[in-house]
Design a protein around this motif. Structure first.
Motif, PDB file in Angstrom:
ATOM      1  N   ARG A 287     -24.271  30.571  -1.670  1.00  0.00           N
ATOM      2  CA  ARG A 287     -23.939  31.774  -0.914  1.00  0.00           C
ATOM      3  C   ARG A 287     -23.005  32.660  -1.736  1.00  0.00           C
ATOM      4  N   GLN A 294     -23.934  36.153   1.680  1.00  0.00           N
ATOM      5  CA  GLN A 294     -25.185  35.589   2.154  1.00  0.00           C
ATOM      6  C   GLN A 294     -25.834  34.761   1.053  1.00  0.00           C
ATOM      7  N   ASN A 296     -28.587  33.975  -1.482  1.00  0.00           N
ATOM      8  CA  ASN A 296     -29.498  34.873  -2.194  1.00  0.00           C
ATOM      9  C   ASN A 296     -29.835  34.299  -3.561  1.00  0.00           C
ATOM     10  N   THR A 297     -30.853  34.881  -4.181  1.00  0.00           N
ATOM     11  CA  THR A 297     -31.311  34.352  -5.467  1.00  0.00           C
ATOM     12  C   THR A 297     -30.373  34.706  -6.614  1.00  0.00           C
ATOM     13  N   ASN A 326     -38.762  31.835  -4.047  1.00  0.00           N
ATOM     14  CA  ASN A 326     -38.681  33.264  -3.759  1.00  0.00           C
ATOM     15  C   ASN A 326     -39.364  34.116  -4.830  1.00  0.00           C
ATOM     16  N   ARG A 348     -33.935  37.880  -1.333  1.00  0.00           N
ATOM     17  CA  ARG A 348     -33.978  36.926  -0.235  1.00  0.00           C
ATOM     18  C   ARG A 348     -35.421  36.789   0.250  1.00  0.00           C
ATOM     19  N   LYS A 349     -35.726  35.664   0.899  1.00  0.00           N
ATOM     20  CA  LYS A 349     -37.088  35.385   1.341  1.00  0.00           C
ATOM     21  C   LYS A 349     -37.609  36.452   2.289  1.00  0.00           C
TER      22      LYS A 349
END
Length: 469
Positions: A287, A294, A296-297, A326, A348-349
């Motif tokens: 995160r 959040q 995220n990649t 992703n 994000r997905k």
């Protein structure tokens, strides 16, 4: 997301006097190859080069005459992120060279003119790219980036007891700008990397100041204290000393790349590595920090790459698996609006669903580019398949309209693929275990031999089955 080094300034800070170029002995020869740290970290594990390769293909195609151009014109920071990512991927000399050729004439737009404007973090990052591109940071387009960086690094006072405040921020980088100072821990880490590699006399002080930004539990904060604060050190629980996952990962990466093997650096890296592993979720994700934190990649890829360089291969591979999930791959019957962007990685997905229908929106393309640039690093540790890639039908022949099992072997963990026969298809992802994937496909009409196939981002396998009406 990745905390960028910004050339826009809003607050002024005084800087102690620094001798131009003092202490620079020589810059060791640079190469355009992946770092020795990355090569050695990957030497003992079996990784799959496909996801980083296809991501590198995609992001190279996003360049316009060697620059990453957004809605507001060329983005030189993202251009360097792209270049540094491409340096980590074998056989990307053409892309790196295109960036180098385009960026070099615009260097001062990014780092400042060296007189009224001079941006410390940007100087460190530009020097890191120059070195990665096979250039010498001491003479990059006629500019001595290391000397300029030394100018922006606070000196150690001759008598620290008489100048305690100057001693407190010795080694700290400061921007020089009519609009202020935005130097931070990320920029400090790039400065440490390049001052160390250039064997600058200021490297040790810069390193020591960076290590002061690490809190007791192992993380690095993002921002420095104000210059008049006595301690200048991260204090766990205090305002301004909040944990920052991206800053921690980048500090680790740049300390490792600095080739500083001193005991304090080793201890700091071990603590930071343990903190990152503790923060990693079972899924492999990490995160971000601060407002809007959040999963995220970007954060996951940077953290995974840092852990990979630290030989935490299990954690690095978990992160790479999550990032690879992703990276949509929609081929053949599975084709979507993202098929033309094969290799791209979503931040994000939830971004994938909409873009699969409409394509990547123009005003969102910047986010996909940033996500992919960082993802390339984390994907370096994507685990490879344990089996040969192939597809098999469980039966040699069947009736039209029957649903027949097909087995796919050799997909790497989290690798996306499309399996199909005429008229029917499935999207599949490689299992973490590497085991076969079994799906039933409905056979079409017609008395003839039909092809069952599976398509990945860069490969395909085929089998046949005899169909009778």
């Amino acid at each position: 997301m990745h905390h960028r080094i910004r050339p826009i300034r809003t607050a002024a800070v005084a800087l102690s006097t620094v001798a131009l170029g003092a202490g620079v002995l020589a810059a060791p020869p640079a190469t355009a190859d992946a770092s020795s740290a990355l090569r050695s970290a990957k030497a003992g594990i079996k990784t799959d080069s496909t996801p980083s390769n296809v991501a590198a293909d995609w992001i190279t195609d996003e360049l316009t005459n060697g620059l990453m151009v957004g809605q507001n014109g060329p983005d030189l920071g993202l251009t360097l992120d792209t270049g540094l990512a491409l340096v980590s991927v074998p056989d990307r000399d053409a892309g790196v060279a295109a960036i180098n050729t385009a960026f070099k004439p615009r260097l001062n737009e990014y780092v400042g003119d060296g007189t009224k404007e001079s941006y410390a973090g940007a100087l460190g990052k530009a020097a890191a790219f120059a070195r990665g591109a096979g250039e010498n940071p001491i003479d990059y387009g006629g500019v001595n980036l290391v000397a300029r960086l030394e100018e922006r690094t606070a000196d150690v006072p001759a008598d620290p007891t008489k100048e305690p405040q100057a001693a407190a921020f010795a080694g700290r980088i400061f921007d020089k700008s009519e609009s202020g100072n935005f130097a931070n821990v990320v920029g400090q880490s790039y400065a440490v990397r390049e001052l160390s590699l250039a064997r600058s006399a200021e490297a040790a002080a810069a390193r020591d100041f960076l290590l002061k930004q690490q809190c007791a539990s192992g993380y690095f904060r993002l921002n420095f204290d104000k210059a008049n604060v006595p301690s200048q050190s991260c204090v766990e629980g205090a305002p301004g000393s909040e944990a920052d996952t991206d800053a921690t990962a980048l500090a680790m990466i740049n300390l490792i790349e600095s080739n500083d093997t001193s005991a304090p650096v080793k201890a700091a890296l071990d603590k930071a590595s343990a903190w990152l592993v503790d923060k990693q979720r079972n899924s492999g994700a990490l995160r971000s920090s601060g407002d809007g934190a959040q999963i995220n990649t970007n954060t996951t890829a940077l953290g995974g790459y840092a852990l990979g360089l630290m030989r935490q291969s299990d954690a690095a591979q978990k992160a790479a698996l999550w990032v690879r999930k992703n990276q949509p791959v929609d081929k053949y019957k599975c084709r979507t609006a993202l098929t033309s962007d094969t290799g791209v990685v979503a931040f994000r997905k939830d971004r994938i669903k909409g873009a699969s229908t409409t394509g990547i929106p123009a005003d969102a393309r910047d986010e996909w580019r940033r996500a992919t640039a960082q993802a390339i690093l984390g994907l370096q540790f994507a685990p490879a398949s344990k089996d040969r890639f192939r597809i098999e039908a469980v039966r040699k022949q069947a009736r039209a309209g029957e649903r027949v099992q097909f087995r796919v072997y050799g997909l790497a963990p989290s690798e996306s693929a499309c399996m199909q026969v005429k008229g029917d298809f499935f999207r599949v992802k490689g299992k973490k275990t590497g085991n076969k994937i079994v799906r039933k496909l409905q056979l079409p009409t017609g008395n003839q031999r039909r092809v069952g196939l599976v398509k990945t981002s860069d490969d395909e396998a085929r089998t046949t089955i005899l169909v009778r009406n």
